[in-house]
Scaffold this motif. Structure first.
Motif, short mmCIF file in Angstrom:
data_model
loop_
_atom_site.label_atom_id
_atom_site.label_comp_id
_atom_site.label_asym_id
_atom_site.label_seq_id
_atom_site.Cartn_x
_atom_site.Cartn_y
_atom_site.Cartn_z
N GLY A 70 0.81 -1.21 0.00
CA GLY A 70 0.00 0.00 0.00
C GLY A 70 0.84 1.26 0.00
N ASP A 71 2.09 1.16 0.46
CA ASP A 71 2.93 2.35 0.56
C ASP A 71 3.35 2.88 -0.82
OD1 ASP A 71 2.71 2.42 3.30
OD2 ASP A 71 4.58 1.32 3.65
N ALA A 127 9.43 -5.99 -3.60
CA ALA A 127 8.64 -4.77 -3.75
C ALA A 127 8.39 -4.54 -5.23
CB ALA A 127 9.35 -3.57 -3.14
N SER A 128 7.16 -4.16 -5.55
CA SER A 128 6.82 -3.87 -6.94
C SER A 128 5.61 -2.95 -6.98
CB SER A 128 6.54 -5.15 -7.73
OG SER A 128 5.40 -5.80 -7.20
N ASN A 168 -1.54 -0.97 -8.03
CA ASN A 168 -1.35 -2.02 -7.01
C ASN A 168 0.13 -2.15 -6.69
OD1 ASN A 168 -4.11 -3.35 -6.72
ND2 ASN A 168 -3.82 -3.39 -8.94
N ASP A 169 0.41 -2.59 -5.49
CA ASP A 169 1.80 -2.82 -5.14
C ASP A 169 1.94 -4.06 -4.26
OD1 ASP A 169 0.90 -2.04 -2.63
OD2 ASP A 169 2.38 -0.48 -2.34
N VAL A 170 3.18 -4.49 -4.12
CA VAL A 170 3.56 -5.54 -3.19
C VAL A 170 4.76 -5.00 -2.42
CG1 VAL A 170 4.53 -7.85 -2.92
CG2 VAL A 170 2.75 -7.44 -4.64
N VAL A 171 4.69 -5.04 -1.11
CA VAL A 171 5.84 -4.67 -0.28
C VAL A 171 5.99 -5.75 0.78
CG1 VAL A 171 6.82 -2.99 1.33
CG2 VAL A 171 5.50 -2.19 -0.66
N ASP A 172 7.08 -6.48 0.68
CA ASP A 172 7.40 -7.54 1.65
C ASP A 172 8.87 -7.36 2.03
OD1 ASP A 172 7.98 -9.83 3.07
OD2 ASP A 172 6.88 -11.17 1.73
N ILE A 173 9.08 -6.56 3.07
CA ILE A 173 10.44 -6.21 3.48
C ILE A 173 11.24 -7.46 3.85
CG2 ILE A 173 11.83 -4.88 5.11
CD1 ILE A 173 10.15 -3.09 3.29
#
Length: 196
Positions: free
Chosen positions: A86-87, A119-120, A109-114
């Motif tokens: 969401g960032d 991240a995309s 849309n995004d993907v953030v998985d630290i």
């Protein structure tokens, strides 16, 4: 015609606001001058003219427990802002607002998985689908995303560019301006936007 120059005399809050509006940085309709005075005092605005006003306009203003952008012409960004999915959508939405209709992205849309270093960001623009893989560095923004948006902007509006004023730490001011606007802004005391 207004003259743009550096001055040692104090510049009133209203003079600062008027000059920024003349250059093209305006408050959003639902944001009053009184709300900006909750961020900094009149004396603070006069002691550090233009910079504090752009910081306040570029940030979020609270109205009845809801936060609104102060202006869609300037953005105060803390680059340590990527923690979860969401960032990057929020980043894209803010660029969309700044673009004044030039980057009308949809299906953002995004993907953030630290933890898993993923991240995309994906979106549609003018019927074309985009998917950008982004670098993960703890909770830091992958600044290359701003440059990617600038490349798209140049295709739509060659006379405008994303410009950044680095504030000496992890934060910056960002706007989408013509070269003439950047020139006018950079005549103001303490202001230094760089066209990317």
């Amino acid at each position: 015609m207004l003259r743009f120059f550096k001055s040692k005399k104090k510049v009133s809050f209203n003079e600062q606001l008027t000059l920024l509006q003349t250059i093209g940085i305006k408050l959003n309709e639902n944001i009053s001058e009184e709300l900006l005075l909750k961020e900094f005092s009149l004396q603070e605005y006069e002691n550090d003219p233009y910079l504090l006003l752009m910081l306040a306009m570029g940030g979020e203003v609270e109205i009845d427990n809801i936060y609104f952008n102060g202006s869609n012409n300037i953005w105060y960004l803390d680059t340590e802002c990527i923690e979860d999915t969401g960032d990057y959508v929020r980043i894209a939405e803010r660029i969309k607002d700044l673009s004044n209709g030039h980057l009308e992205m949809t299906e953002i849309n995004d993907v953030v998985d630290i933890e898993n270093l993923e991240a995309s960001l994906s979106f549609k623009l003018d019927g074309k689908e985009y998917h950008w893989s982004l670098k993960v560095d703890d909770d830091w923004l992958d600044i290359t995303i701003i440059y990617k948006f600038n490349e798209l902007l140049k295709l739509k509006s060659p006379d405008k560019s994303i410009s950044i004023f680095y504030l000496g730490g992890q934060d910056c001011l960002i706007g989408i301006f013509s070269k003439q606007q950047v020139k006018q802004l950079n005549t103001l005391k303490g202001i230094k936007f760089e066209i990317i």
